[in-house]
Design a protein around this motif. Structure first.
Motif, short mmCIF file in Angstrom:
data_model
loop_
_atom_site.label_atom_id
_atom_site.label_comp_id
_atom_site.label_asym_id
_atom_site.label_seq_id
_atom_site.Cartn_x
_atom_site.Cartn_y
_atom_site.Cartn_z
N SER A 1 -29.29 63.77 41.87
CA SER A 1 -29.72 64.25 43.22
C SER A 1 -28.93 63.16 44.24
N GLY A 2 -28.44 62.07 43.72
CA GLY A 2 -27.60 61.18 44.42
C GLY A 2 -28.89 60.15 45.00
N ARG A 3 -29.89 59.88 44.40
CA ARG A 3 -30.75 58.96 44.72
C ARG A 3 -30.77 57.64 43.96
N VAL A 4 -30.22 57.52 42.85
CA VAL A 4 -29.96 56.29 42.19
C VAL A 4 -28.47 56.23 41.69
N GLU A 5 -28.04 54.88 41.82
CA GLU A 5 -26.81 54.63 41.19
C GLU A 5 -26.74 53.49 40.11
N ALA A 6 -26.00 53.49 39.59
CA ALA A 6 -25.74 52.19 38.29
C ALA A 6 -24.44 51.49 38.67
N GLU A 7 -24.58 50.35 38.51
CA GLU A 7 -23.24 49.29 38.52
C GLU A 7 -23.22 47.98 37.63
N GLY A 8 -22.18 47.71 37.28
CA GLY A 8 -22.32 46.44 36.29
C GLY A 8 -22.51 46.84 35.01
N GLY A 9 -23.16 45.78 34.35
CA GLY A 9 -23.48 46.32 32.72
C GLY A 9 -23.45 45.08 31.89
N SER A 10 -24.47 45.14 31.00
CA SER A 10 -24.34 44.16 29.81
C SER A 10 -24.85 44.66 28.63
N ARG A 11 -24.52 44.13 27.49
CA ARG A 11 -24.50 44.75 26.23
C ARG A 11 -25.92 44.73 26.02
N LEU A 12 -26.72 43.87 26.40
CA LEU A 12 -28.28 43.88 26.24
C LEU A 12 -29.00 44.94 26.76
N SER A 13 -28.61 45.15 28.19
CA SER A 13 -29.58 45.75 28.88
C SER A 13 -29.02 47.06 29.79
N GLY A 14 -27.81 47.10 29.52
CA GLY A 14 -26.95 48.24 30.39
C GLY A 14 -26.68 47.98 31.85
N PRO A 15 -26.41 48.90 32.48
CA PRO A 15 -26.03 48.63 34.12
C PRO A 15 -27.19 48.41 35.05
N GLU A 16 -27.03 48.04 35.99
CA GLU A 16 -28.19 47.69 36.88
C GLU A 16 -28.41 48.95 37.68
N VAL A 17 -29.59 49.36 37.92
CA VAL A 17 -29.78 50.49 38.65
C VAL A 17 -30.47 50.28 40.00
N ARG A 18 -30.08 50.56 41.13
CA ARG A 18 -30.51 50.63 42.43
C ARG A 18 -30.52 51.96 43.10
N VAL A 19 -31.55 52.01 44.08
CA VAL A 19 -31.77 53.36 44.73
C VAL A 19 -30.55 53.58 45.72
N ALA A 20 -30.31 54.78 46.19
CA ALA A 20 -29.40 55.27 47.03
C ALA A 20 -29.99 56.32 47.84
#
Length: 238
Positions: free
Chosen positions: A55-74
């Motif tokens: 729906s275009g309301r969250v996006e993910a960026e970056g990432g780490s092996r332990l906990s994955g990308p960071e999720v933020r609202v859009a």
């Protein structure tokens, strides 16, 4: 096709969420027992994140092996479904890594989703006694028409090579990531080709991939715990 409208008891029609379609596929039609129940919260939380992403309301960026990308609202403005709005509001408090986030969102969804599916007439509650003594509540299918349509879409993609729409691709990716795909009842015509196709769709969605990673970690933790118990028991016995 996933997400098509369903008629309620009042004759009104409403769109199902990806997480609702997912749970319908996971539930055994006779008993209501979900496949891959041990990691269900991860799967449900991942489905909500995938819906928000589509729906275009969250996006993910970056990432780490332990906990994955960071999720933020859009985006902005209210969402049409309160369940999605609640998840969006939680993410809006602060960006978070996807692994802990899917568990946080998913851990409170089971009761809500069961109630929604019962209200829609898609499943029902049945009180039964086991061995004539213990009361149990089962959640068998009530109206299977919508679930059958969703299942046909999944089968067309995996068994016949049809091109999926975004929602069906997300459903298959989540089922693959959860490990539940070969456990569905009735079963798919399981094969190496079906497995590969499902994995391709899983890896194409960061939400579904996060579910797969969480499931793998959970299985590893259970295995490690079981091994520790076995060692403890063996040591005590000897």
């Amino acid at each position: 096709m996933a997400g098509r409208a369903q008629a309620g008891s009042d004759g009104m029609r409403a769109e199902t969420l990806i997480v609702e379609d997912l749970l319908l596929l996971l539930l055994d039609d006779e008993t209501g027992t979900p496949a891959a129940a041990g990691t269900l919260y991860y799967t449900l939380g991942g489905a909500v994140l995938v819906e928000l992403a589509l729906s275009g309301r969250v996006e993910a960026e970056g990432g780490s092996r332990l906990s994955g990308p960071e999720v933020r609202v859009a985006g902005d403005g209210p969402l049409s479904d309160p369940l999605l709005q609640a998840a969006y509001d939680r993410i809006a408090e602060k960006p978070r890594r996807v692994q802990p986030l899917i568990l946080d969102i998913g851990s409170g969804l089971w009761e809500q989703l069961v109630e929604r599916l019962v209200e829609r007439g898609l499943i029902r509650r049945e009180k039964k006694r086991v061995l004539g003594l213990f009361k149990v509540t089962q959640l068998p299918a009530d109206d299977t028409g919508h679930e059958a349509e969703v299942r046909r879409g999944v089968k067309a993609v995996l068994e016949e090579g049809a091109e999926p729409d975004a929602r069906t691709a997300a459903l298959i990716g989540l089922l693959s990531g959860s490990g539940a795909l070969p456990m569905l009842r009735p079963p798919l015509a399981w094969s190496g080709a079906v497995h590969r196709r499902a994995k391709e769709l899983e890896e194409g969605s960061w939400g579904a991939s996060a579910v797969g990673t969480a499931v793998t970690r959970t299985a590893a933790a259970i295995a490690a715990s079981s091994a520790a118990v076995a060692v403890s028991v063996a040591t005590t016995v000897t």
